[in-house]
Design a protein around this motif. Structure first.
Motif, PDB file in Angstrom:
ATOM      1  N   MET A 118      49.506  35.534  50.743  1.00  0.00           N
ATOM      2  CA  MET A 118      49.773  36.973  50.807  1.00  0.00           C
ATOM      3  C   MET A 118      49.378  37.537  52.169  1.00  0.00           C
ATOM      4  SD  MET A 118      48.518  38.156  47.005  1.00  0.00           S
ATOM      5  CE  MET A 118      48.792  39.893  47.248  1.00  0.00           C
ATOM      6  N   LEU A 119      48.240  37.083  52.706  1.00  0.00           N
ATOM      7  CA  LEU A 119      47.790  37.537  54.014  1.00  0.00           C
ATOM      8  C   LEU A 119      48.808  37.169  55.087  1.00  0.00           C
ATOM      9  CD1 LEU A 119      45.475  38.842  55.648  1.00  0.00           C
ATOM     10  CD2 LEU A 119      44.494  36.564  55.861  1.00  0.00           C
ATOM     11  N   GLY A 120      49.311  35.956  55.017  1.00  0.00           N
ATOM     12  CA  GLY A 120      50.319  35.507  55.974  1.00  0.00           C
ATOM     13  C   GLY A 120      51.625  36.268  55.869  1.00  0.00           C
ATOM     14  N   ALA A 121      51.971  36.665  54.637  1.00  0.00           N
ATOM     15  CA  ALA A 121      53.223  37.398  54.421  1.00  0.00           C
ATOM     16  C   ALA A 121      53.063  38.893  54.659  1.00  0.00           C
ATOM     17  CB  ALA A 121      53.713  37.154  52.994  1.00  0.00           C
ATOM     18  N   GLY A 122      51.831  39.347  54.827  1.00  0.00           N
ATOM     19  CA  GLY A 122      51.595  40.767  55.044  1.00  0.00           C
ATOM     20  C   GLY A 122      51.606  41.593  53.773  1.00  0.00           C
ATOM     21  N   THR A 123      51.443  40.944  52.622  1.00  0.00           N
ATOM     22  CA  THR A 123      51.467  41.675  51.352  1.00  0.00           C
ATOM     23  C   THR A 123      50.087  41.827  50.724  1.00  0.00           C
ATOM     24  OG1 THR A 123      51.942  39.628  50.147  1.00  0.00           O
ATOM     25  CG2 THR A 123      53.838  40.943  50.852  1.00  0.00           C
ATOM     26  N   LEU A 124      49.049  41.518  51.456  1.00  0.00           N
ATOM     27  CA  LEU A 124      47.677  41.649  50.956  1.00  0.00           C
ATOM     28  C   LEU A 124      47.226  43.087  51.225  1.00  0.00           C
ATOM     29  CD1 LEU A 124      45.472  39.705  49.748  1.00  0.00           C
ATOM     30  CD2 LEU A 124      44.500  39.679  52.017  1.00  0.00           C
ATOM     31  N   VAL A 125      47.557  43.998  50.314  1.00  0.00           N
ATOM     32  CA  VAL A 125      47.312  45.417  50.569  1.00  0.00           C
ATOM     33  C   VAL A 125      46.361  46.059  49.565  1.00  0.00           C
ATOM     34  CG1 VAL A 125      49.465  45.793  51.796  1.00  0.00           C
ATOM     35  CG2 VAL A 125      49.428  46.031  49.324  1.00  0.00           C
ATOM     36  N   ARG A 126      46.290  45.560  48.358  1.00  0.00           N
ATOM     37  CA  ARG A 126      45.429  46.181  47.348  1.00  0.00           C
ATOM     38  C   ARG A 126      43.976  45.799  47.585  1.00  0.00           C
ATOM     39  NH1 ARG A 126      48.055  44.241  41.851  1.00  0.00           N
ATOM     40  NH2 ARG A 126      46.044  43.264  41.996  1.00  0.00           N
ATOM     41  N   PRO A 127      43.041  46.720  47.342  1.00  0.00           N
ATOM     42  CA  PRO A 127      41.619  46.404  47.506  1.00  0.00           C
ATOM     43  C   PRO A 127      41.176  45.213  46.653  1.00  0.00           C
ATOM     44  CG  PRO A 127      41.905  48.770  47.314  1.00  0.00           C
ATOM     45  CD  PRO A 127      43.249  48.142  47.039  1.00  0.00           C
ATOM     46  N   LEU A 128      41.719  45.068  45.467  1.00  0.00           N
ATOM     47  CA  LEU A 128      41.360  43.943  44.605  1.00  0.00           C
ATOM     48  C   LEU A 128      41.756  42.614  45.243  1.00  0.00           C
ATOM     49  CD1 LEU A 128      40.211  42.896  41.949  1.00  0.00           C
ATOM     50  CD2 LEU A 128      42.476  43.171  40.947  1.00  0.00           C
TER      51      LEU A 128
ATOM     52  N   TRP B 230      41.923  42.013  48.489  1.00  0.00           N
ATOM     53  CA  TRP B 230      40.963  41.771  49.569  1.00  0.00           C
ATOM     54  C   TRP B 230      39.634  41.281  49.001  1.00  0.00           C
ATOM     55  CZ3 TRP B 230      41.978  41.156  54.478  1.00  0.00           C
ATOM     56  CH2 TRP B 230      43.153  41.689  54.993  1.00  0.00           C
ATOM     57  N   PHE B 231      39.219  41.873  47.882  1.00  0.00           N
ATOM     58  CA  PHE B 231      37.982  41.446  47.221  1.00  0.00           C
ATOM     59  C   PHE B 231      38.103  39.993  46.763  1.00  0.00           C
ATOM     60  CE2 PHE B 231      35.437  40.994  43.327  1.00  0.00           C
ATOM     61  CZ  PHE B 231      34.180  41.268  43.843  1.00  0.00           C
ATOM     62  N   ASP B 232      39.231  39.642  46.151  1.00  0.00           N
ATOM     63  CA  ASP B 232      39.464  38.256  45.721  1.00  0.00           C
ATOM     64  C   ASP B 232      39.402  37.295  46.906  1.00  0.00           C
ATOM     65  OD1 ASP B 232      39.673  38.515  43.013  1.00  0.00           O
ATOM     66  OD2 ASP B 232      41.864  38.478  42.946  1.00  0.00           O
ATOM     67  N   LEU B 233      40.029  37.682  48.011  1.00  0.00           N
ATOM     68  CA  LEU B 233      40.010  36.831  49.201  1.00  0.00           C
ATOM     69  C   LEU B 233      38.585  36.624  49.690  1.00  0.00           C
ATOM     70  CD1 LEU B 233      41.479  35.297  51.463  1.00  0.00           C
ATOM     71  CD2 LEU B 233      41.677  37.489  52.672  1.00  0.00           C
ATOM     72  N   ALA B 234      37.803  37.701  49.711  1.00  0.00           N
ATOM     73  CA  ALA B 234      36.415  37.599  50.164  1.00  0.00           C
ATOM     74  C   ALA B 234      35.580  36.747  49.212  1.00  0.00           C
ATOM     75  CB  ALA B 234      35.813  38.992  50.301  1.00  0.00           C
ATOM     76  N   MET B 235      35.704  36.967  47.931  1.00  0.00           N
ATOM     77  CA  MET B 235      34.875  36.249  46.954  1.00  0.00           C
ATOM     78  C   MET B 235      35.239  34.768  46.862  1.00  0.00           C
ATOM     79  SD  MET B 235      32.641  38.308  46.019  1.00  0.00           S
ATOM     80  CE  MET B 235      31.876  37.318  44.775  1.00  0.00           C
ATOM     81  N   HIS B 236      36.516  34.455  46.918  1.00  0.00           N
ATOM     82  CA  HIS B 236      36.921  33.058  46.806  1.00  0.00           C
ATOM     83  C   HIS B 236      36.829  32.333  48.150  1.00  0.00           C
ATOM     84  CE1 HIS B 236      38.318  33.028  42.635  1.00  0.00           C
ATOM     85  NE2 HIS B 236      38.659  34.277  42.853  1.00  0.00           N
ATOM     86  N   GLY B 237      36.856  33.077  49.242  1.00  0.00           N
ATOM     87  CA  GLY B 237      36.798  32.464  50.564  1.00  0.00           C
ATOM     88  C   GLY B 237      35.399  32.337  51.137  1.00  0.00           C
ATOM     89  N   ALA B 238      34.453  33.156  50.674  1.00  0.00           N
ATOM     90  CA  ALA B 238      33.096  33.147  51.236  1.00  0.00           C
ATOM     91  C   ALA B 238      32.418  31.778  51.144  1.00  0.00           C
ATOM     92  CB  ALA B 238      32.244  34.226  50.572  1.00  0.00           C
ATOM     93  N   PRO B 239      32.455  31.105  49.993  1.00  0.00           N
ATOM     94  CA  PRO B 239      31.810  29.785  49.942  1.00  0.00           C
ATOM     95  C   PRO B 239      32.456  28.767  50.881  1.00  0.00           C
ATOM     96  CG  PRO B 239      32.173  30.610  47.729  1.00  0.00           C
ATOM     97  CD  PRO B 239      32.918  31.513  48.659  1.00  0.00           C
ATOM     98  N   VAL B 240      33.745  28.857  51.056  1.00  0.00           N
ATOM     99  CA  VAL B 240      34.438  27.948  51.982  1.00  0.00           C
ATOM    100  C   VAL B 240      34.010  28.256  53.415  1.00  0.00           C
ATOM    101  CG1 VAL B 240      36.699  27.198  52.809  1.00  0.00           C
ATOM    102  CG2 VAL B 240      36.378  27.717  50.391  1.00  0.00           C
TER     103      VAL B 240
END
Length: 73
Positions: free
Chosen positions: A37-47, A49-59
């Protein structure tokens, strides 16, 4: 400042990164979905972004630990 990452055990960081990075396992991991979604430019909802942060932080922590470990030898 990042010395706390050095104190984390590799096994623990890797396990958490795999579990949260790949959850939910089906139909598609959230992290992969959010990166697409980030690559396609469709990552717009706050939820999303939160999912990206929560699932990406450990990585991200795993990557930082690897880089710091590589520098110290």
């Amino acid at each position: 400042m990042l010395a706390w990452i050095d104190r984390l055990r590799w096994r623990d960081v890797t396990l958490v990164a795999l579990l949260l990075g790949l959850a939910p396992f089906l139909p598609e991991p959230h992290l992969w979905e959010k990166l697409k979604m980030l690559g396609a430019g469709t990552l717009v909802r706050p939820l999303d972004w939160f999912d990206l942060a929560m699932h990406g932080a450990p990585v991200l922590v795993l990557a930082i630990k690897g880089l710091r470990s590589g520098r110290s030898g």
